[in-house]
Motif scaffolding. Sequence first.
Motif, short mmCIF file in Angstrom:
data_model
loop_
_atom_site.label_atom_id
_atom_site.label_comp_id
_atom_site.label_asym_id
_atom_site.label_seq_id
_atom_site.Cartn_x
_atom_site.Cartn_y
_atom_site.Cartn_z
N ARG A 115 0.82 -1.22 0.00
CA ARG A 115 0.00 0.00 0.00
C ARG A 115 0.86 1.27 0.00
NH1 ARG A 115 -5.67 -1.31 1.31
NH2 ARG A 115 -5.75 -3.20 2.57
N HIS A 116 2.09 1.15 0.49
CA HIS A 116 2.97 2.31 0.49
C HIS A 116 3.77 2.45 -0.81
CE1 HIS A 116 2.00 2.33 4.75
NE2 HIS A 116 2.44 3.55 4.80
N ALA A 117 3.72 1.43 -1.66
CA ALA A 117 4.53 1.45 -2.88
C ALA A 117 4.32 2.71 -3.72
CB ALA A 117 4.28 0.18 -3.69
N PRO A 118 3.10 3.26 -3.84
CA PRO A 118 2.94 4.47 -4.67
C PRO A 118 3.62 5.71 -4.07
CG PRO A 118 0.80 3.43 -4.20
CD PRO A 118 1.81 2.79 -3.31
N PHE A 119 3.97 5.67 -2.79
CA PHE A 119 4.50 6.87 -2.13
C PHE A 119 6.00 6.77 -1.96
CE2 PHE A 119 0.29 5.82 -0.30
CZ PHE A 119 -0.43 6.81 -0.96
N PRO A 120 6.71 7.89 -2.17
CA PRO A 120 8.18 7.86 -2.04
C PRO A 120 8.60 7.83 -0.57
CG PRO A 120 7.44 10.07 -2.63
CD PRO A 120 6.22 9.21 -2.60
N VAL A 121 8.64 6.64 0.02
CA VAL A 121 9.07 6.52 1.42
C VAL A 121 10.59 6.38 1.43
CG1 VAL A 121 8.78 5.35 3.62
CG2 VAL A 121 6.86 5.42 2.01
N THR A 122 11.26 7.54 1.39
CA THR A 122 12.71 7.60 1.42
C THR A 122 13.18 7.54 2.88
OG1 THR A 122 12.62 9.99 1.61
CG2 THR A 122 12.74 9.09 -0.64
N PRO A 123 14.49 7.32 3.09
CA PRO A 123 14.99 7.39 4.47
C PRO A 123 14.63 8.73 5.13
CG PRO A 123 16.63 6.36 3.07
CD PRO A 123 15.53 6.85 2.16
N LYS A 124 14.65 9.81 4.35
CA LYS A 124 14.31 11.12 4.92
C LYS A 124 12.83 11.17 5.33
CE LYS A 124 14.49 16.05 3.82
NZ LYS A 124 14.62 17.02 2.70
N ALA A 125 11.95 10.65 4.48
CA ALA A 125 10.51 10.62 4.82
C ALA A 125 10.28 9.78 6.07
CB ALA A 125 9.71 10.05 3.64
N GLU A 155 9.61 1.97 15.13
CA GLU A 155 10.95 2.01 14.53
C GLU A 155 11.12 0.88 13.51
OE1 GLU A 155 13.65 4.01 14.74
OE2 GLU A 155 12.88 5.42 16.22
N ARG A 156 10.74 -0.32 13.93
CA ARG A 156 10.91 -1.48 13.04
C ARG A 156 9.98 -1.38 11.84
NH1 ARG A 156 9.13 -5.74 15.35
NH2 ARG A 156 8.54 -4.84 17.35
N ALA A 157 8.72 -1.00 12.10
CA ALA A 157 7.74 -0.93 11.01
C ALA A 157 8.13 0.15 10.00
CB ALA A 157 6.35 -0.65 11.57
N ALA A 158 8.60 1.29 10.49
CA ALA A 158 8.96 2.39 9.58
C ALA A 158 10.15 2.00 8.71
CB ALA A 158 9.26 3.66 10.37
N LEU A 159 11.11 1.30 9.31
CA LEU A 159 12.28 0.85 8.53
C LEU A 159 11.82 -0.07 7.40
CD1 LEU A 159 15.35 1.07 8.44
CD2 LEU A 159 15.46 -0.93 9.96
N ALA A 160 10.88 -0.94 7.71
CA ALA A 160 10.39 -1.90 6.72
C ALA A 160 9.61 -1.23 5.59
CB ALA A 160 9.51 -2.94 7.41
N MET A 161 9.14 -0.01 5.82
CA MET A 161 8.30 0.68 4.83
C MET A 161 9.11 1.44 3.79
SD MET A 161 5.23 -0.05 5.22
CE MET A 161 4.86 -0.14 6.96
#
Length: 148
Positions: free
Chosen positions: A97-107, A137-143
Amino acid sequence: MTHDPTHPPQPRLTLRSSESGAAVTDTVWAQVGGTETFDRLVRAFYREVRRDPVLAPMYPDADWEGAIWRLRTFFEQYWGGPATYSEQRGHPRLRMRHAPFPVTPKAKEHWLRHMHAALDEIALPPMHDAAFRDYIERAALAMVNRFE
Ligand code: HEM
């Protein structure tokens, strides 16, 4: 009040089980205060996300109440509360579901900063606070799905 000796009074609540399985009081969801607590957490989070220059543009239709509802019900379900999220949205499949969004390390850093601040604000008991922070922390890293 008298009791029929063949039907002794039963305890009205046990902490370990109930007719439908685990008692609601066993869940983290119930222990931290249920829906009201999750609502405060997610509203505090989106209050900052919506004025974050990196994150806000990812929510183009500005459906903030919808976003609040989706994240709140997902978190509630994850921590043992009602399964409303999956009843309405199906399997979470969050990476997809997050694939369309640019979840960069900065984001990710911005997202986590606002979530940690929201957790500061709701001030959970220390054990639960630590568990939530560890999880995000873990979930965000995985995203993370883009590396610029
Ligand atoms: C790492 C940085 C992250 C960014 C930049 C990000 C961004 C977004 C965006 C733009 C949306 C779409 C808006 C919406 O439909 O609500 C979204 C949806 C969502 N995000 Fe994230 N997210 C991040 C991390 C996470 C994490 C760690 C979780 C859970 C632990 C999460 C849970 C959700 C959920 C449940 C939805 C709604 C999915 C749906 O049902 O459509 N996000 N996120």
